[in-house]
Design an enzyme around this catalytic site. Structure first.
Site, mmCIF file in Angstrom:
data_model
loop_
_atom_site.group_PDB
_atom_site.id
_atom_site.type_symbol
_atom_site.label_atom_id
_atom_site.label_comp_id
_atom_site.label_asym_id
_atom_site.label_seq_id
_atom_site.Cartn_x
_atom_site.Cartn_y
_atom_site.Cartn_z
ATOM 1 N N CYS A 125 0.798 -1.234 0.000
ATOM 2 C CA CYS A 125 0.000 0.000 0.000
ATOM 3 C C CYS A 125 0.831 1.285 0.000
ATOM 4 C CB CYS A 125 -0.946 0.019 1.203
ATOM 5 S SG CYS A 125 -1.698 -1.584 1.580
ATOM 6 N N CYS B 68 1.622 3.737 -3.080
ATOM 7 C CA CYS B 68 0.597 4.675 -3.568
ATOM 8 C C CYS B 68 0.104 5.627 -2.479
ATOM 9 C CB CYS B 68 -0.608 3.915 -4.119
ATOM 10 S SG CYS B 68 -0.259 3.054 -5.658
ATOM 11 N N HIS B 69 -0.100 5.120 -1.259
ATOM 12 C CA HIS B 69 -0.734 5.947 -0.222
ATOM 13 C C HIS B 69 0.276 6.676 0.662
ATOM 14 C CE1 HIS B 69 -4.760 4.433 -1.136
ATOM 15 N NE2 HIS B 69 -4.215 3.245 -1.265
ATOM 16 N N MET C 285 -7.941 1.884 -7.220
ATOM 17 C CA MET C 285 -7.665 0.992 -6.095
ATOM 18 C C MET C 285 -7.826 -0.460 -6.570
ATOM 19 S SD MET C 285 -7.221 0.626 -2.744
ATOM 20 C CE MET C 285 -7.623 -0.570 -1.462
ATOM 21 N N HIS D 285 8.648 12.637 -11.105
ATOM 22 C CA HIS D 285 9.235 11.292 -11.084
ATOM 23 C C HIS D 285 10.580 11.311 -11.805
ATOM 24 C CE1 HIS D 285 8.999 7.047 -10.293
ATOM 25 N NE2 HIS D 285 9.248 6.770 -11.553
ATOM 26 N N HIS E 289 6.272 8.490 -18.473
ATOM 27 C CA HIS E 289 7.374 7.787 -17.785
ATOM 28 C C HIS E 289 8.535 7.721 -18.766
ATOM 29 C CE1 HIS E 289 9.697 4.684 -15.728
ATOM 30 N NE2 HIS E 289 8.972 4.910 -14.646
HETATM 31 FE FE1 DHE Z 1 12.356 3.019 -11.036
HETATM 32 C C1 DHE Z 1 14.594 5.261 -12.431
HETATM 33 C C2 DHE Z 1 11.417 5.349 -8.764
HETATM 34 C C3 DHE Z 1 9.830 0.941 -9.972
HETATM 35 C C4 DHE Z 1 13.531 0.540 -13.062
HETATM 36 N N1 DHE Z 1 12.886 4.955 -10.691
HETATM 37 C C5 DHE Z 1 13.815 5.704 -11.391
HETATM 38 C C6 DHE Z 1 13.858 7.037 -10.838
HETATM 39 C C7 DHE Z 1 12.976 7.043 -9.784
HETATM 40 C C8 DHE Z 1 12.360 5.738 -9.699
HETATM 41 C C9 DHE Z 1 12.671 8.215 -8.873
HETATM 42 C C10 DHE Z 1 14.746 8.178 -11.324
HETATM 43 C C11 DHE Z 1 16.070 8.152 -10.649
HETATM 44 C C12 DHE Z 1 17.028 9.222 -11.144
HETATM 45 O O1 DHE Z 1 17.100 9.468 -12.358
HETATM 46 O O2 DHE Z 1 17.711 9.843 -10.313
HETATM 47 N N2 DHE Z 1 10.841 3.126 -9.636
HETATM 48 C C13 DHE Z 1 10.654 4.177 -8.815
HETATM 49 C C14 DHE Z 1 9.511 3.933 -7.953
HETATM 50 O O3 DHE Z 1 9.115 4.651 -7.002
HETATM 51 C C15 DHE Z 1 8.825 2.725 -8.459
HETATM 52 C C16 DHE Z 1 7.598 3.199 -9.249
HETATM 53 C C17 DHE Z 1 8.255 1.774 -7.417
HETATM 54 C C18 DHE Z 1 9.253 1.129 -6.482
HETATM 55 O O4 DHE Z 1 8.803 0.394 -5.606
HETATM 56 O O5 DHE Z 1 10.441 1.361 -6.580
HETATM 57 C C19 DHE Z 1 9.901 2.175 -9.409
HETATM 58 N N3 DHE Z 1 11.776 1.072 -11.446
HETATM 59 C C20 DHE Z 1 10.732 0.419 -10.896
HETATM 60 C C21 DHE Z 1 10.649 -0.939 -11.382
HETATM 61 O O6 DHE Z 1 9.805 -1.832 -11.016
HETATM 62 C C22 DHE Z 1 11.684 -1.099 -12.431
HETATM 63 C C23 DHE Z 1 10.980 -1.221 -13.785
HETATM 64 C C24 DHE Z 1 12.569 -2.330 -12.273
HETATM 65 C C25 DHE Z 1 13.565 -2.259 -11.159
HETATM 66 O O7 DHE Z 1 14.747 -2.429 -11.430
HETATM 67 O O8 DHE Z 1 13.157 -2.009 -10.029
HETATM 68 C C26 DHE Z 1 12.414 0.233 -12.318
HETATM 69 N N4 DHE Z 1 13.792 2.914 -12.491
HETATM 70 C C27 DHE Z 1 14.144 1.785 -13.167
HETATM 71 C C28 DHE Z 1 15.257 2.095 -14.060
HETATM 72 C C29 DHE Z 1 15.548 3.455 -13.897
HETATM 73 C C30 DHE Z 1 14.625 3.946 -12.898
HETATM 74 C C31 DHE Z 1 15.917 1.105 -15.015
HETATM 75 C C32 DHE Z 1 16.632 4.273 -14.604
HETATM 76 C C33 DHE Z 1 16.280 4.530 -16.022
HETATM 77 C C34 DHE Z 1 17.294 5.339 -16.768
HETATM 78 O O9 DHE Z 1 17.454 5.072 -17.961
HETATM 79 O O10 DHE Z 1 17.913 6.232 -16.192
#
Ligand code: DHE
Length: 543
Positions: free
Chosen positions: A47, A50-51, A88, A326, A368
């Protein structure tokens, strides 16, 4: 809200581990200690994304006791069990929760939310290890690798990164990093690789070592997503910054040793002038125009500029953008930072030379971009593109206020992708291809393939390349295809084929010219590969 967005946010949060029991609200239905602890764990896993940890609401509604107690247990149970069209999830009818769990959670969210502890400079310093002190590190490159073409590959559920030689496709080393490791970024000089885990552990890997490995680490909080280093001329590899989700703050550190120097809280007012106690730090980029970092405070919708030249007299500025900030990246000149305000369906543009908002642009649903994709549009000149989670659109934005003034900061063209659930888009200055993934699309055929457009003729339908088929995996994992990343010379695109932890995954290398599979990297150690970061492209913001 589309299911794709919910799935992305519903990742488990490491914060739950750190909480102690707090007294329950006397007006809330009773819970035993055991029930409370169990529910707390579920809340952080399902949860909080999102929350919010404090339940003040972000992507999901606020769930603080003054709201939930009025609604009552029966109402809350119905909501949790059946979900809502606003996004939700239907936790019970989908089979994820049984009736007892729904009842447990309905009671839990009427209790006061337990507040995780703060994390001080002293806590950080205590956790810090200089595994190889600076004086004992190599004074020159000690290996034969072509460092500029090394890839750091996130092995998400293993808490490791794989360093892969982009020339030979061989694994150089598997390096232990934080829990559910998130991103890698390169120091300005192309030697140190910085990695951050969701548990807020930061590692520095020294690529000059005979076998590149960790040289320092620190824990900067309880939950984090972003890390960056100073890139302005004269300040290369001097200051590092890490942003945390909990506590909501960022910390400036000595770049080579990770010695923490200064913490800044992001708590404060939103762009709508309401107080928010938990503005999580999302993307951070390093300005090429000034000795500054740009820091996205997600829930306030404000982009901070942080001058790192004088930490004692720290100069910061807050630029009003939109909620919820984001990810994002630079335009091709490195002057403008384009970043997603995802729930507003907007891209915010900051002019990093003036440290001012240049525009707020309406795009498709839940943009995104990752860092986005820069190319020359045949008609509109230099542009930057983003795909998104909420619909199939790919928005192309003009980025050249000097040469193409009429198009600057406007959506000049829109492409139709394979569907929603897209996470990343990529091209390269030497390529004519624009690659778009659809990792979280519910249709397996779509999530396992990517669309590729010809930049010279964007009116032409994209070619669909079945990346998962190239990988030819031995078991029937999810095989979600995620995040295109180019090699140093821009003639190969790498994709991750991401299956569950106990299933085979792979990396697929595609020949950019022919758009056909060139190599498949399979190894029992490649567990849940997701993000890939080519050293040169990450160091120089090439995307
Ligand atoms: Fe990410 C970048 C947050 C889930 C893979 N992700 C980022 C950034 C943030 C973020 C704030 C930018 C960072 C920066 O540039 O300084 N990501 C989040 C979350 O909050 C979220 C939605 C949920 C979580 O629980 O973390 C989340 N992210 C994921 C995944 O499920 C992904 C697909 C697989 C994984 O590895 O966890 C994922 N996020 C990525 C990747 C980047 C990324 C590969 C960097 C991309 C790039 O090309 O710079």
């Amino acid at each position: 809200l589309p299911q794709t967005e919910i799935n992305l946010q519903a990742g488990s949060s490491p914060v739950g581990e750190a909480l102690m029991h707090q007294n329950s609200n006397p007006k809330a239905p009773a819970m035993t200690q055991e029930e409370f602890d169990h529910a707390r764990q579920i809340y952080f896993e399902r949860c909080a994304g999102c929350h919010g940890v404090l339940r003040k609401g972000a992507t999901g509604k606020a769930l603080t006791p003054e709201i939930t107690i009025d609604k009552g247990t029966d109402y809350l149970k119905t909501f949790i069990a059946y979900g809502s069209p606003a996004g939700m999830p239907n936790w019970q009818t989908s089979g994820e929760f049984d009736e007892a769990t729904v009842d447990l959670m309905a009671r839990y969210i009427q209790q006061d939310p337990p507040t995780p502890p703060e994390f001080s400079l002293e806590d950080m310093e205590k956790s810090r290890k200089e595994i190889v002190p600076v004086a004992q590190r190599p004074t020159k490159k000690m290996n034969k690798y072509n460092i500029e073409n090394i890839f750091s590959v996130t092995l998400r559920d293993a808490g490791e990164v794989a360093l892969i030689d982009g020339d030979t496709k061989e694994i150089i080393n598997i390096v232990k990093t934080g829990y559910a490791v998130h991103i890698s970024r390169m120091g300005a000089k192309g030697r140190y690789l910085y990695v951050i885990g969701r548990d807020a552990r930061v590692n520095i890997i020294d690529l000059w070592m005979e076998k590149p490995d960790n040289v320092a680490e620190i824990k900067v909080g309880l939950e984090a997503r972003s890390i960056e280093t100073s890139k302005f001329k004269g300040w290369e590899d001097k200051v590092a910054i890490a942003g945390t989700y909990w506590p909501p703050q960022f910390v400036l550190m000595e770049a080579e040793t990770l010695k923490p120097l200064k913490i800044v809280s992001t708590r404060g007012m939103t762009v709508d002038n309401e107080y928010h106690p938990e503005p999580r730090v999302a993307a951070i980029v390093s300005s090429h125009q000034k000795p500054e970092f740009l820091v996205n405070a997600k829930e306030t919708g404000k982009i901070w500029t942080v001058d790192y030249t004088d930490l004692k007299n720290l100069k910061t500025k807050q630029i009003d953008a939109a909620k919820y900030l984001h990810d994002g990246g630079f335009d091709s000149t490195g002057r403008y930072f384009l970043t997603a305000a995802n729930s507003s369906d907007k891209i915010a543009v900051v002019d990093t030379k003036e440290s001012k908002l240049a525009a707020l642009i309406d795009v498709g649903k839940i943009p995104h971009p990752g860092r986005g994709a820069n190319f020359k549009h045949p008609k509109f000149g230099p542009v930057w593109a983003t795909s998104g989670l909420g619909d199939e659109s790919i928005s192309i934005i003009g980025t050249d206020p000097k040469g193409h003034k009429a198009n600057a900061w406007k959506v000049v063209d829109k492409l139709e992708g394979q569907g929603g659930g897209s996470l990343f888009i990529k091209t390269h200055p030497k390529s004519h291809n624009l690659w778009v993934d659809t990792t979280l699309n519910p249709d397996a055929k779509v999530s396992q393939s990517v669309a590729v457009y010809d930049i010279r003729d964007l009116g032409k339908k994209p070619q669909i390349v079945d990346i998962a088929a190239c990988a030819d995996l031995k078991d029937d994992g999810a095989k979600r295809v995620v995040q295109p990343e180019y090699n140093r010379s821009g003639d190969e695109v790498w994709f991750s084929v991401w299956s569950a932890k106990d299933k085979q995954s792979a990396l697929v290398v595609v020949d950019d010219k022919t758009r056909t599979c060139k190599a498949v990297i399979k190894d029992a150690r490649l567990i849940t590969p997701t993000g890939k970061f080519n050293v040169y492209n990450t160091q120089h913001d090439v995307y």
